[in-house]
Design an enzyme around this catalytic site. Structure first.
Site, PDB file in Angstrom:
ATOM      1  N   THR A   1      22.165 -64.014 -81.091  1.00  0.00           N
ATOM      2  CA  THR A   1      21.058 -64.234 -80.154  1.00  0.00           C
ATOM      3  C   THR A   1      19.930 -63.261 -80.484  1.00  0.00           C
ATOM      4  OG1 THR A   1      20.223 -64.046 -77.894  1.00  0.00           O
ATOM      5  CG2 THR A   1      22.261 -62.872 -78.334  1.00  0.00           C
TER       6      THR A   1
ATOM      7  N   ASP B   1      17.954 -62.307 -78.444  1.00  0.00           N
ATOM      8  CA  ASP B   1      17.770 -61.469 -77.250  1.00  0.00           C
ATOM      9  C   ASP B   1      18.535 -60.144 -77.334  1.00  0.00           C
ATOM     10  OD1 ASP B   1      16.387 -63.650 -76.420  1.00  0.00           O
ATOM     11  OD2 ASP B   1      17.683 -64.158 -74.736  1.00  0.00           O
TER      12      ASP B   1
HETATM   13  O1  F6P Z   1      18.235 -67.194 -75.528  1.00  0.00           O
HETATM   14  C1  F6P Z   1      17.335 -67.071 -76.574  1.00  0.00           C
HETATM   15  C2  F6P Z   1      15.969 -67.496 -76.158  1.00  0.00           C
HETATM   16  O2  F6P Z   1      15.201 -67.555 -77.322  1.00  0.00           O
HETATM   17  C3  F6P Z   1      15.313 -66.651 -75.064  1.00  0.00           C
HETATM   18  O3  F6P Z   1      14.709 -65.505 -75.560  1.00  0.00           O
HETATM   19  C4  F6P Z   1      14.347 -67.628 -74.472  1.00  0.00           C
HETATM   20  O4  F6P Z   1      14.007 -67.310 -73.152  1.00  0.00           O
HETATM   21  C5  F6P Z   1      15.091 -68.897 -74.535  1.00  0.00           C
HETATM   22  O5  F6P Z   1      15.976 -68.800 -75.620  1.00  0.00           O
HETATM   23  C6  F6P Z   1      14.244 -70.119 -74.676  1.00  0.00           C
HETATM   24  O6  F6P Z   1      15.094 -71.198 -74.821  1.00  0.00           O
HETATM   25  P1  F6P Z   1      14.625 -72.709 -74.985  1.00  0.00           P
HETATM   26  O7  F6P Z   1      13.751 -72.786 -76.203  1.00  0.00           O
HETATM   27  O8  F6P Z   1      15.909 -73.455 -75.144  1.00  0.00           O
HETATM   28  O9  F6P Z   1      13.882 -73.035 -73.730  1.00  0.00           O
END
Ligand code: F6P
Length: 409
Positions: A142, A144
């Site tokens: 991740t 994150d």
């Molecule tokens: O969990 C990883 C992440 O990139 C977060 O940083 C972000 O908030 C989220 O995914 C966005 O996800 P999606 O593109 O599925 O809305």
């Protein structure tokens, strides 16, 4: 020895190292032909296993596969799908079991973040309940960087590198003018400030953010204006890094996109930089610009961190090795042995200990005022962005793999 086939799936938001992990699984499995006969990928993670939507990569060209190292996105398709607890409904689990039996899967690998480890954990306990012998392993990923136990997660280093270098470019642009702007750069990370914090690495080149706001510290608009004003008076420009998930003192997001949540109950974020930029322009009468790094930061293979990509491949390989040795129900974790020189080893974490927990930026990596990071963070993050890949481009463009059985959507 447990003989059979491999099934691997990608889950959650894409990252720049997830395909390196897929490659690690594939290449390692190919080296154990006596135990593993076929290598299958779930198309769109667990939904592929539920729907018998499976991609066979056993006979793909290795040179083509190796391009996965520098390929962004989730090449085999990701998904955000929450499995119900099997004690409440076995419907999906029965379908998954059918797929596992059909393809004689004895090695199951699931690559993702907190939510994905939850999926992995549920499948593992279900297979134990029904007595189907299969080794189940989680592979961390991740951008994150919010998984517990592991020192950091593959994908973080490359995104951090992109963010830090973007900051340098943005600040140099801003510094070109006699009267600079207040630039508010929005960075992903949902509930954790690791990614926004990584913008500070740019300060090692003297062109990083002046202010950093992370979700761990409640955000106050008036304090933000005062912080910006102080910097602007001195420098005639101000570079702000803000996490998409900053919250007020009640824990509510400063900005969110509507009220719709995903399968895991997450609200959609993105756009807070515009709110801050507009507000600060009005409050201080300065010229302000909002810039959202958005998907560019998680698909950053063009500026990959070699450390990150090698570890991405490493955790994939390690998962296969350990599973063949007999390990199951674990996630591969990265344990840091030293920062200078940077050294790690791969260790094991219980899936249940990782599932659904979020590891936040610790308080001692954030400065006292709550608007920047400390030296401790820089020491932690600097080694993770190190090194470059040398075979990413062909004729100026990213050399994307073309696998025979590739299926977008
Ligand atoms: O969990 C990883 C992440 O990139 C977060 O940083 C972000 O908030 C989220 O995914 C966005 O996800 P999606 O593109 O599925 O809305």
């Amino acid at each position: 020895m447990l003989e059979g086939n491999v099934l691997y799936g990608q889950s959650g938001g894409p990252s720049s190292a997830i395909n390196a992990s897929a490659l690690g699984v594939i290449l390692e499995a190919m080296e154990h032909k006596d135990v593993i006969h076929k290598i299958y990928m779930m198309h769109h993670g667990i939904v592929g296993a539920i729907n018998d939507d499976i991609i066979d990569v056993t006979d793909e060209d290795v040179a083509e596969l190796k391009k996965l190292r520098h390929t962004s996105g989730a090449y085999f398709g990701n998904v955000r799908y929450k499995l119900l607890d099997w004690k409440d409904s076995e419907k999906d689990y029965r379908k998954i079991l059918k797929t596992l039996k059909k393809y004689n899967i004895r090695y199951f690998f699931y690559n993702g973040g907190n939510d994905s480890m939850d999926t992995c954990n549920k499948i593992s306990t279900y297979l134990q309940k029904v007595g189907y012998e299969c080794r189940v392993m989680g592979i961390p990923k991740t951008i994150d960087n919010d998984l517990p136990i592991t020192d950091h997660t593959p994908g973080y280093g490359t995104s951090a590198k992109f963010i830090a270098n973007s900051m340098i470019d943005i600040d140099l642009d801003n510094a070109s003018y006699p009267q600079g702007r207040v630039i508010v750069v929005e960075i992903m990370g949902r509930h954790a400030g690791w990614l926004a914090a990584s913008s500070a690495l740019a300060n090692l080149q003297g062109h990083g953010p002046d202010l950093i706001y992370v979700p761990e510290i409640p955000f106050e608009m008036d304090k933000f204006y005062a912080d910006v004003d102080k910097v602007y008076q001195k420098k005639k420009r101000c570079l702000v890094a803000v996490s998409e998930g900053i919250v007020d003192k009640n824990g509510s997001f400063i900005f969110q996109v509507g009220k719709k949540v995903d399968a895991f109950g997450h609200l959609r974020l993105g756009g807070v930089c515009q709110v801050l930029s507009t507000n600060v322009a009005d409050a201080l009468g300065v010229n302000s610009v909002a810039l959202e790094l958005s998907f560019l930061q998680r698909g950053a293979c063009r500026i990959a961190s070699k450390v990150d990509i090698e570890e991405g491949e490493g955790v994939g390989r390690e998962a296969v090795k350990r599973a063949i040795e007999g390990v199951s129900d674990k996630m591969i974790a990265i344990t840091r042995l030293s920062s200078k020189p940077y050294k790690i080893e791969y260790t094991l974490a219980d899936l249940s200990a990782v599932a659904n927990y979020e590891n936040k930026l610790p308080r001692d990596m954030i400065n006292e005022e709550g608007n920047n990071v400390t030296e401790k963070f820089i020491e932690y993050a600097a080694p993770l962005i190190d090194g470059e890949l040398d075979d990413t481009f062909t004729s100026g463009l990213i050399d994307v793999p073309h696998l025979k059985n590739y299926r977008p959507l």
